[in-house]
Design an enzyme around this catalytic site. Structure first.
Site, mmCIF file in Angstrom:
data_model
loop_
_atom_site.group_PDB
_atom_site.id
_atom_site.type_symbol
_atom_site.label_atom_id
_atom_site.label_comp_id
_atom_site.label_asym_id
_atom_site.label_seq_id
_atom_site.Cartn_x
_atom_site.Cartn_y
_atom_site.Cartn_z
ATOM 1 N N GLU A 281 0.683 -1.321 0.018
ATOM 2 C CA GLU A 281 0.032 0.030 -0.128
ATOM 3 C C GLU A 281 0.808 1.146 -0.056
ATOM 4 O O GLU A 281 0.678 2.462 -0.356
ATOM 5 C CB GLU A 281 -0.903 -0.191 1.288
ATOM 6 C CG GLU A 281 -2.200 0.764 1.105
ATOM 7 C CD GLU A 281 -3.100 0.430 1.914
ATOM 8 O OE1 GLU A 281 -4.046 -0.461 1.817
ATOM 9 O OE2 GLU A 281 -3.396 1.330 2.998
ATOM 10 N N HIS B 265 6.961 -26.399 0.833
ATOM 11 C CA HIS B 265 6.368 -27.453 0.044
ATOM 12 C C HIS B 265 5.106 -26.968 -0.707
ATOM 13 O O HIS B 265 3.943 -27.538 -0.962
ATOM 14 C CB HIS B 265 5.858 -28.384 1.281
ATOM 15 C CG HIS B 265 6.916 -29.175 2.024
ATOM 16 N ND1 HIS B 265 7.552 -30.321 1.539
ATOM 17 C CD2 HIS B 265 7.489 -28.489 2.978
ATOM 18 C CE1 HIS B 265 8.429 -30.511 2.218
ATOM 19 N NE2 HIS B 265 8.579 -29.458 3.377
ATOM 20 N N LYS C 205 -13.767 2.357 -2.407
ATOM 21 C CA LYS C 205 -14.699 2.702 -1.177
ATOM 22 C C LYS C 205 -15.650 3.558 -1.524
ATOM 23 O O LYS C 205 -16.933 3.410 -1.224
ATOM 24 C CB LYS C 205 -13.715 3.457 -0.081
ATOM 25 C CG LYS C 205 -12.828 2.838 0.550
ATOM 26 C CD LYS C 205 -12.233 3.568 1.727
ATOM 27 C CE LYS C 205 -11.196 2.870 2.420
ATOM 28 N NZ LYS C 205 -10.419 3.796 3.654
HETATM 29 O O1 PA5 Z 1 -2.867 1.718 6.068
HETATM 30 C C1 PA5 Z 1 -4.002 2.470 5.628
HETATM 31 O O2 PA5 Z 1 -3.886 3.675 5.771
HETATM 32 C C2 PA5 Z 1 -5.343 1.340 5.539
HETATM 33 O O3 PA5 Z 1 -4.722 0.117 5.515
HETATM 34 C C3 PA5 Z 1 -6.101 1.710 6.624
HETATM 35 O O4 PA5 Z 1 -5.611 1.016 8.020
HETATM 36 C C4 PA5 Z 1 -7.488 0.988 6.415
HETATM 37 O O5 PA5 Z 1 -8.018 1.428 5.029
HETATM 38 C C5 PA5 Z 1 -8.368 1.163 7.455
HETATM 39 O O6 PA5 Z 1 -8.616 2.559 7.537
HETATM 40 P P1 PA5 Z 1 -9.282 3.091 9.042
HETATM 41 O O7 PA5 Z 1 -8.171 3.125 10.189
HETATM 42 O O8 PA5 Z 1 -9.541 4.677 8.538
HETATM 43 O O9 PA5 Z 1 -10.614 2.335 9.233
#
Ligand code: PA5
Length: 456
Positions: free
Chosen positions: A295, A317, A430
């Site tokens: 990410e 494996h 989203k």
């Molecule tokens: O790393 C990130 O920013 C995302 O993976 C968020 O943690 C995830 O989308 C959840 O978001 P939030 O903490 O706003 O619910």
């Protein structure tokens, strides 16, 4: 005695790899030069306050508030359930599995030292959540709703389902006493509900994003609730931060981790970066790293490494055949750690060919031999790999490796030329979800109907 993490990158270098790796002299010169630019960029961002994760282990005020909440809460509950997703769940899971062990929740109260069971519900899957709710004693369960934005659909929906369930089980008045929110200090729907209902909260700092939040109350509260040595966790992170405060590449473990993987991707066509611990307790660390690396760095059509979580020896494996003989597009990063509770292999079948050689060894020795053998086999086939020698899986060691991987991620962001702190790519999905479920302001979301010609 705390063990200092080491990074062994011998198997990334060309002379030992037979042409598949980096030239050591160039590593020292060119990569070191490139790293000094990345280091300066990150250092500037840190100084500007944009990279709040660096400061989390030093934030005494947040730590003592988190401890206070944990001490007060622990007495009243046998079960703690985290409702969160992505970075709001993976850090807690990593800490739980590494430091409490994957069978923590199956242990008796005495075996857990009176500390609560810890569940992490990281998906809005009715089957999983429904099962959990049906067997937990609602009256003895705390739900920690974790969301930086306070508005993530999966987390908010799970929270509402749980709240409805609690209202039925313990009544509306009592229900609110079973919640704790970990969220932004000022913004978001969770903050609004907390204020309206008087629900206690812990804050995720403005400058700390989900995947960098493991050392904030997001990870520290569950750790403190279950008796993890939070001081040691933070001390490990601080020690790693101190080691990484140098632009000299050869002294900076996070710098080497980032630079070697970046170079393997952009110069030798190896964009797949596998993290492969040899311990069940570190399985979740691989998943946490997978999210962090993906990410943070997948932002540009030209670049963006693909992280892959694997587990030794199980994946020998399953996936190692591909790593060994498939395309030359991977780097495997092993994580080694000595087994803390080892089991000796008995010798009662010593006379059976194919079993006798194991007699008297331990399972820990077997796993370690498997890891070393796999690293060498990869090297002989010209497949670069390196090993993070973590030392024992304890709070100090975990603090070191978490911090190293977070720092390596922001260095890698600088090397790739992307902003590792944002995730615009997940926003469209989203928004379309909101539209499908009728959220105000997202009415224009439209999904074309599937073409019947292309269905079978
Ligand atoms: O790393 C990130 O920013 C995302 O993976 C968020 O943690 C995830 O989308 C959840 O978001 P939030 O903490 O706003 O619910």
């Amino acid at each position: 005695m705390s063990t200092v993490l080491a990074l062994d990158y011998t198997n990334m270098l060309a002379p030992s790899l037979g042409g598949g790796g980096l030239d050591p002299d160039r590593l020292l010169a060119e990569l070191a030069e490139r790293f000094s630019g990345a280091y300066a960029g990150v250092d500037g961002e840190r100084a500007s306050g944009a990279m709040g994760f660096f400061e989390l282990p030093y934030d005494e005020a947040a730590l003592s508030k988190t401890r206070e909440v944990a001490d007060e809460t622990r007495q009243r509950f046998d079960n703690v359930v985290i409702l969160g997703i992505g970075g709001s769940a993976l850090g807690a899971t990593t800490i739980r599995d590494a430091l409490l062990g994957p069978s923590w929740n199956e242990q008796s109260d005495a075996e857990r030292g009176g500390f609560p069971r810890l569940y992490v519900m990281d998906n809005a899957d009715a089957a999983t959540l429904g099962d959990l709710l049906s067997h937990l004693d609602a009256g003895r369960t705390l739900f920690n709703v974790v969301s930086k934005s306070g508005s993530t659909a999966e987390t908010v929906a799970s929270y509402l389902v749980v709240e409805g369930h609690l209202r039925e089980m313990v009544g509306e008045d009592q229900a609110r006493g079973h919640f704790l929110f970990t969220t932004d200090a000022e913004r978001g729907p969770l903050r609004q509900v907390a204020e309206e209902e008087g629900i206690p909260t812990l804050e995720i700092p403005e400058n700390v994003g989900g995947r960098f939040s493991v050392l904030s109350p997001v990870g520290v509260l569950p750790a403190a609730l279950t008796g993890v040595d939070v001081d040691a966790l933070m001390a490990g992170a601080v020690a790693m931060d101190a080691r990484c405060r140098t632009p000299t590449l050869s002294d900076n473990p996070a710098g080497l981790f980032a630079t070697l993987l970046h170079s393997a991707d952009t110069e030798t066509g190896r964009p797949i970066h596998v993290l492969m611990p040899y311990a069940d307790r570190l399985r979740s660390l691989g998943l946490w790293f997978q999210q962090l690396w993906a990410e943070s760095l997948g932002k540009d059509v030209q670049t963006g490494p693909t992280p892959l979580a694997a587990l030794g020896a199980s994946d020998q494996h399953a996936q190692v055949q591909l790593f060994m003989e498939g395309p030359h597009d991977k780097v495997v990063v092993f994580v080694s750690s000595p087994c803390s509770k080892d089991l000796i292999i008995p010798s009662h079948r010593k006379h059976v060919p194919g079993m006798g050689y194991l007699a008297g060894h331990t399972l820990g020795e077997l796993l370690d031999a498997e890891r070393r053998a796999t690293a060498e086999a990869l090297r002989r086939r010209g497949r670069p790999n390196m090993t993070v020698e973590m030392g024992p899986i304890d709070a100090y060691g975990l603090g070191q490796i978490l911090m190293m991987l977070e720092i390596a991620t922001v260095y890698a962001g600088a090397l790739y030329g992307v902003d590792p702190l944002v995730q615009p790519g997940v926003e469209l999905g989203k928004e379309l979800t909101y539209g499908l479920l009728g959220r105000e302001g997202y009415e224009s979301s439209h999904l074309p109907a599937p073409d019947p010609r292309w269905r079978v």
